[in-house]
Design a protein around this motif. Structure first.
Motif, mmCIF file in Angstrom:
data_model
loop_
_atom_site.group_PDB
_atom_site.id
_atom_site.type_symbol
_atom_site.label_atom_id
_atom_site.label_comp_id
_atom_site.label_asym_id
_atom_site.label_seq_id
_atom_site.Cartn_x
_atom_site.Cartn_y
_atom_site.Cartn_z
ATOM 1 N N ASN A 177 11.222 36.293 -12.681
ATOM 2 C CA ASN A 177 10.120 36.869 -13.433
ATOM 3 C C ASN A 177 9.547 38.052 -12.656
ATOM 4 O O ASN A 177 9.017 37.894 -11.563
ATOM 5 C CB ASN A 177 9.034 35.814 -13.667
ATOM 6 C CG ASN A 177 7.921 36.317 -14.547
ATOM 7 O OD1 ASN A 177 7.972 37.430 -15.069
ATOM 8 N ND2 ASN A 177 6.910 35.488 -14.717
ATOM 9 N N THR A 178 9.655 39.252 -13.203
ATOM 10 C CA THR A 178 9.145 40.452 -12.533
ATOM 11 C C THR A 178 7.772 40.849 -13.037
ATOM 12 O O THR A 178 7.209 41.837 -12.571
ATOM 13 C CB THR A 178 10.120 41.631 -12.732
ATOM 14 O OG1 THR A 178 10.267 41.872 -14.134
ATOM 15 C CG2 THR A 178 11.462 41.323 -12.109
ATOM 16 N N ASP A 179 7.208 40.110 -13.974
ATOM 17 C CA ASP A 179 5.887 40.399 -14.502
ATOM 18 C C ASP A 179 4.839 40.015 -13.454
ATOM 19 O O ASP A 179 4.821 38.887 -12.976
ATOM 20 C CB ASP A 179 5.664 39.593 -15.790
ATOM 21 C CG ASP A 179 4.367 39.960 -16.483
ATOM 22 O OD1 ASP A 179 3.917 41.116 -16.324
ATOM 23 O OD2 ASP A 179 3.805 39.089 -17.175
ATOM 24 N N PRO A 180 3.940 40.946 -13.078
ATOM 25 C CA PRO A 180 2.954 40.610 -12.056
ATOM 26 C C PRO A 180 1.945 39.582 -12.570
ATOM 27 O O PRO A 180 1.738 39.442 -13.768
ATOM 28 C CB PRO A 180 2.271 41.943 -11.765
ATOM 29 C CG PRO A 180 2.484 42.750 -12.988
ATOM 30 C CD PRO A 180 3.799 42.318 -13.560
ATOM 31 N N VAL A 181 1.297 38.924 -11.654
ATOM 32 C CA VAL A 181 0.303 37.918 -12.005
ATOM 33 C C VAL A 181 -0.929 38.632 -12.536
ATOM 34 O O VAL A 181 -1.469 39.526 -11.902
ATOM 35 C CB VAL A 181 -0.056 37.053 -10.788
ATOM 36 C CG1 VAL A 181 -1.132 36.049 -11.136
ATOM 37 C CG2 VAL A 181 1.176 36.366 -10.253
ATOM 38 N N ALA A 182 -1.376 38.237 -13.697
ATOM 39 C CA ALA A 182 -2.542 38.871 -14.291
ATOM 40 C C ALA A 182 -3.791 38.078 -13.931
ATOM 41 O O ALA A 182 -3.749 36.869 -13.758
ATOM 42 C CB ALA A 182 -2.379 38.914 -15.814
#
Length: 95
Positions: free
Chosen positions: A54-59
């Protein structure tokens, strides 16, 4: 006389079979499956096996807040908070 010879032969055969039984190895099976139980337990405890992809940053946490949280966490080990007197909790005059 024949009974003694039979007992000697039987004891020699028993000793030989015990000795040869000690030479038998069962480690090839153990070596082939070495570590598989640990790997299986790790897989069973992993919630999401593809989490590393998962390359989506932590929001929800910006950089400044994350840095402050990390500094407070590190500071908590150098100067731990004073112990709380658990026997005085809820009594008048206790904090």
């Amino acid at each position: 006389m024949k009974t003694i010879q039979t007992l000697i032969r039987a004891s020699l055969c028993a000793a030989a079979s015990v000795t040869l039984g000690g030479c038998l190895t069962s480690t090839p099976h153990w070596d082939a499956t070495f570590g598989s139980s640990v790997q299986q337990i790790k897989e069973m405890q992993t919630l999401n096996p593809n989490a590393g992809m998962n390359t989506d940053p932590v929001a929800g946490v910006d950089g400044v807040t994350a840095s402050a949280i990390q500094k407070n966490y590190a500071k908590s080990f150098t100067a731990p908070p004073p112990p709380v007197n658990v026997f005085a909790v809820g009594l008048p005059g206790s904090n």
